[in-house]
Design a protein around this motif. Structure first.
Motif, PDB file in Angstrom:
ATOM      1  N   GLY A 113       5.524  -6.967   9.134  1.00 43.80           N
ATOM      2  CA  GLY A 113       6.517  -6.369   8.785  1.00 43.80           C
ATOM      3  C   GLY A 113       5.971  -5.244   7.517  1.00 43.80           C
ATOM      4  O   GLY A 113       7.094  -4.403   6.687  1.00 43.80           O
ATOM      5  N   ASP A 114       4.889  -5.790   6.325  1.00 44.16           N
ATOM      6  CA  ASP A 114       4.542  -5.337   5.778  1.00 44.16           C
ATOM      7  C   ASP A 114       2.869  -4.776   5.841  1.00 44.16           C
ATOM      8  O   ASP A 114       2.690  -5.824   5.861  1.00 44.16           O
ATOM      9  CB  ASP A 114       4.179  -6.263   4.682  1.00 44.16           C
ATOM     10  CG  ASP A 114       4.499  -5.823   3.040  1.00 44.16           C
ATOM     11  OD1 ASP A 114       3.963  -4.512   3.024  1.00 44.16           O
ATOM     12  OD2 ASP A 114       3.564  -6.557   2.068  1.00 44.16           O
ATOM     13  N   PHE A 115       3.337  -3.602   6.511  1.00 47.98           N
ATOM     14  CA  PHE A 115       1.788  -2.904   6.338  1.00 47.98           C
ATOM     15  C   PHE A 115       1.579  -2.117   5.063  1.00 47.98           C
ATOM     16  O   PHE A 115      -0.225  -1.839   5.462  1.00 47.98           O
ATOM     17  CB  PHE A 115       1.999  -1.993   7.562  1.00 47.98           C
ATOM     18  CG  PHE A 115       3.162  -0.973   6.890  1.00 47.98           C
ATOM     19  CD1 PHE A 115       2.640   0.132   6.118  1.00 47.98           C
ATOM     20  CD2 PHE A 115       4.643  -0.716   7.196  1.00 47.98           C
ATOM     21  CE1 PHE A 115       3.263   1.666   5.462  1.00 47.98           C
ATOM     22  CE2 PHE A 115       5.265   0.292   6.379  1.00 47.98           C
ATOM     23  CZ  PHE A 115       4.899   0.949   5.899  1.00 47.98           C
ATOM     24  N   LYS A 116       2.288  -2.507   4.043  1.00 52.74           N
ATOM     25  CA  LYS A 116       1.395  -1.896   3.179  1.00 52.74           C
ATOM     26  C   LYS A 116       0.008  -2.348   2.042  1.00 52.74           C
ATOM     27  O   LYS A 116      -0.713  -1.507   1.837  1.00 52.74           O
ATOM     28  CB  LYS A 116       1.885  -1.884   1.515  1.00 52.74           C
ATOM     29  CG  LYS A 116       3.110  -0.019   1.962  1.00 52.74           C
ATOM     30  CD  LYS A 116       4.316   0.037   0.463  1.00 52.74           C
ATOM     31  CE  LYS A 116       5.770   0.888   0.712  1.00 52.74           C
ATOM     32  NZ  LYS A 116       6.384   1.114   0.251  1.00 52.74           N
ATOM     33  N   PRO A 117      -0.122  -3.376   2.600  1.00 52.43           N
ATOM     34  CA  PRO A 117      -1.196  -4.096   2.176  1.00 52.43           C
ATOM     35  C   PRO A 117      -2.870  -4.157   3.075  1.00 52.43           C
ATOM     36  O   PRO A 117      -3.521  -3.920   2.891  1.00 52.43           O
ATOM     37  CB  PRO A 117      -1.496  -5.605   2.124  1.00 52.43           C
ATOM     38  CG  PRO A 117       0.401  -5.483   1.901  1.00 52.43           C
ATOM     39  CD  PRO A 117       1.244  -4.518   2.836  1.00 52.43           C
ATOM     40  N   PHE A 118      -2.978  -3.498   4.020  1.00 47.02           N
ATOM     41  CA  PHE A 118      -3.721  -3.011   4.872  1.00 47.02           C
ATOM     42  C   PHE A 118      -4.295  -1.292   4.765  1.00 47.02           C
ATOM     43  O   PHE A 118      -4.794  -0.861   5.746  1.00 47.02           O
ATOM     44  CB  PHE A 118      -3.386  -3.009   6.390  1.00 47.02           C
ATOM     45  CG  PHE A 118      -2.673  -4.566   6.652  1.00 47.02           C
ATOM     46  CD1 PHE A 118      -3.740  -5.739   6.974  1.00 47.02           C
ATOM     47  CD2 PHE A 118      -1.861  -5.120   6.768  1.00 47.02           C
ATOM     48  CE1 PHE A 118      -3.652  -6.362   7.700  1.00 47.02           C
ATOM     49  CE2 PHE A 118      -1.343  -5.960   6.955  1.00 47.02           C
ATOM     50  CZ  PHE A 118      -2.143  -6.859   7.100  1.00 47.02           C
ATOM     51  N   GLN A 119      -3.366  -0.621   3.817  1.00 45.94           N
ATOM     52  CA  GLN A 119      -3.372   0.418   4.096  1.00 45.94           C
ATOM     53  C   GLN A 119      -4.358   0.578   3.375  1.00 45.94           C
ATOM     54  O   GLN A 119      -5.241   0.836   1.896  1.00 45.94           O
ATOM     55  CB  GLN A 119      -2.569   1.379   3.413  1.00 45.94           C
ATOM     56  CG  GLN A 119      -1.082   1.748   3.539  1.00 45.94           C
ATOM     57  CD  GLN A 119       0.022   2.696   3.198  1.00 45.94           C
ATOM     58  OE1 GLN A 119       0.088   1.685   2.076  1.00 45.94           O
ATOM     59  NE2 GLN A 119       0.720   2.868   3.979  1.00 45.94           N
ATOM     60  N   GLY A 120      -6.007   1.902   3.875  1.00 47.75           N
ATOM     61  CA  GLY A 120      -7.327   1.953   3.513  1.00 47.75           C
ATOM     62  C   GLY A 120      -8.632   1.335   3.662  1.00 47.75           C
ATOM     63  O   GLY A 120      -8.876   1.274   2.505  1.00 47.75           O
ATOM     64  N   ARG A 121      -7.648   0.201   3.929  1.00 50.43           N
ATOM     65  CA  ARG A 121      -8.782  -0.524   4.542  1.00 50.43           C
ATOM     66  C   ARG A 121      -9.523  -1.094   5.705  1.00 50.43           C
ATOM     67  O   ARG A 121      -8.508  -0.835   6.903  1.00 50.43           O
ATOM     68  CB  ARG A 121      -7.930  -2.522   3.971  1.00 50.43           C
ATOM     69  CG  ARG A 121      -6.948  -2.650   3.297  1.00 50.43           C
ATOM     70  CD  ARG A 121      -7.872  -2.632   1.591  1.00 50.43           C
ATOM     71  NE  ARG A 121      -8.648  -3.781   1.692  1.00 50.43           N
ATOM     72  CZ  ARG A 121      -8.030  -4.835   0.863  1.00 50.43           C
ATOM     73  NH1 ARG A 121      -6.977  -4.501   0.381  1.00 50.43           N
ATOM     74  NH2 ARG A 121      -8.854  -6.262   0.564  1.00 50.43           N
ATOM     75  N   PRO A 122     -10.863  -1.660   5.298  1.00 50.22           N
ATOM     76  CA  PRO A 122     -11.137  -1.993   6.843  1.00 50.22           C
ATOM     77  C   PRO A 122     -10.637  -3.111   7.365  1.00 50.22           C
ATOM     78  O   PRO A 122     -10.918  -4.612   6.552  1.00 50.22           O
ATOM     79  CB  PRO A 122     -12.646  -1.925   6.250  1.00 50.22           C
ATOM     80  CG  PRO A 122     -12.782  -2.287   5.088  1.00 50.22           C
ATOM     81  CD  PRO A 122     -11.700  -2.012   4.240  1.00 50.22           C
ATOM     82  N   VAL A 123     -10.208  -3.277   8.469  1.00 55.24           N
ATOM     83  CA  VAL A 123     -10.016  -4.287   9.298  1.00 55.24           C
ATOM     84  C   VAL A 123     -11.164  -5.265  10.481  1.00 55.24           C
ATOM     85  O   VAL A 123     -11.774  -3.742  11.075  1.00 55.24           O
ATOM     86  CB  VAL A 123      -8.412  -4.295   9.512  1.00 55.24           C
ATOM     87  CG1 VAL A 123      -7.545  -4.413   8.175  1.00 55.24           C
ATOM     88  CG2 VAL A 123      -8.100  -3.480  10.434  1.00 55.24           C
TER      89      VAL A 123
END
Length: 393
Positions: A113-123
């Protein structure tokens, strides 16, 4: 445990949400597009909160003729025997896809539901899998999708030994979603019936030292032309809504179809407003991986107050008979996608209905017409979008 890590590649991602859903447990009448069901399909989120995201609501997406689709039942798996891991899910394949495989898609996934914390991050995403006997797949994969790009690892064969399938990559800074999917079939077959065991899915947000190399973005050889905003008619609770529709196009490799959108006077059902026309002037390339073409409208938030459900009906037709691999009409409420597949249009008006119940965390209502998502359209013609009715309850 065998560990399989692929290069970053675009996945042949099929519809949807967005759209596509089938409630597989208990068995419901087949229909495409994601709908939540609840089982202990476990997922751990590491590197951000450090906490296990316990039992999760996963979505099932199913597309294709009902007599050709696989029949897969998802249930609690108490036989998972991985040290340090608890109960997860198993996929009981009771019927394999039937030929011809065109249009067949079956996948299950977790939409955050909350995708913003992943923006621009390596996973890094890891999924352990095994089967109760050897099973081969023509077109299975595990993939990550962030609304802009997809990264996948192919799943060719499972047997009685655990394998870890791993996807690594950078999430787009302008990502609009964060989704992980296990796909058993996309336009392909499965060798035999059997049971697939799913271990705990691990989602790791990596440090800079652990991050994979960034891939340079390839220039788009055929940039999509700017699309006009359209005043397609929307009837909200029996009143004409002053609504503006917008197009969303993804074309990372220049293979998306070229579709011209315009509005014209007159609607089929006598309401004032505009009839929207989508002229398909160029079909998609041979490999439509990564392509997406859809047009949608946001229902005003003020109208959603205290509402529990929505019934949507969309009128569509074409100048000629036309088929879609991955067409759909779908809704999104900020957490959940529910869709109805659109596989065929003819010269007569056809109504597509979507019934949706708002989740506890719903914060919007978007209504979308998707013509393609990593799939093919059969011919060039005009498609007409007439009235879209939205009944809030």
């Amino acid at each position: 445990m065998t560990r399989i890590t692929p290069p970053l590649i675009l996945v042949t991602l099929l519809i949807g949400v967005a759209g596509y859903a089938l409630n597989a447990i208990p068995l419901q009448p087949p229909h495409a597009g994601p709908a939540e069901f609840y089982h202990d399909c476990r997922l751990e989120l590491q590197g951000m909160t450090g906490q296990t995201q316990g039992p999760q609501a996963w979505s099932v997406f199913m597309n294709g003729p009902s007599n050709k689709q696989p029949f897969i039942v998802i249930d609690e798996d108490k036989d998972v025997n991985i040290p340090g891991q608890s109960v997860s899910c198993k996929l009981d394949i009771r019927k394999v896809p039937q030929r011809p495989y065109d249009g067949i898609d079956w996948r299950m996934g977790r939409i955050f539901g909350d995708f913003k914390p992943f923006q621009g991050r390596p996973v890094r995403i890891t999924v352990p899998l095994k089967a109760d006997k050897p099973i081969t797949f023509d077109a299975a994969s595990f993939y990550l999708y962030d609304g802009k790009q997809a990264k996948e690892v192919a799943i060719k064969k499972l047997d009685t030994d655990w394998q870890e399938f791993v996807v690594e990559g950078w999430i787009s800074p302008d990502a609009t979603s964060f989704e992980v999917w296990l796909r058993t079939s996309i336009h392909g077959g499965i060798s035999t019936t059997g049971t697939v065991h799913l271990g705990t899915v691990r989602v790791e947000v990596l440090s800079d030292n652990e991050a994979p190399p960034r891939q340079q973005a390839k220039p788009n050889p055929v940039p999509p032309a700017p699309q006009p905003k359209l005043a397609c008619p929307v009837i909200l609770n029996r009143s004409l809504l002053d609504a503006t529709w917008s197009t969303n196009i993804s074309d990372p490799n220049g293979n998306a179809p070229k579709i011209e959108a315009r509005a014209q006077d007159g609607t089929p059902l006598g309401h004032p407003g505009a009839l929207c026309v989508f002229k398909i002037v160029q079909l998609q390339g041979h490999n439509p991986t990564g392509t997406d073409w859809r047009v949608g409208v946001n229902i005003p938030k003020a109208a959603l107050s205290d509402k529990e459900a929505a019934k949507i009906a969309m009128m569509l037709r074409a100048d000629d008979d036309i088929t879609f691999d991955t067409g759909s009409v779908y809704v999104y409420d900020g957490t959940t996608v529910v869709a109805t597949p659109m596989t065929h249009l003819g010269t007569e008006w056809k109504q597509f209905k979507v019934n949706h119940t708002f989740g506890a965390d719903a914060d919007r209502l978007e209504v979308w017409l998707r013509l393609t998502l990593h799939g093919h359209i059969s011919r060039k013609t005009n498609i007409y979008l007439g009235e879209t009715s939205v009944d809030l309850q």
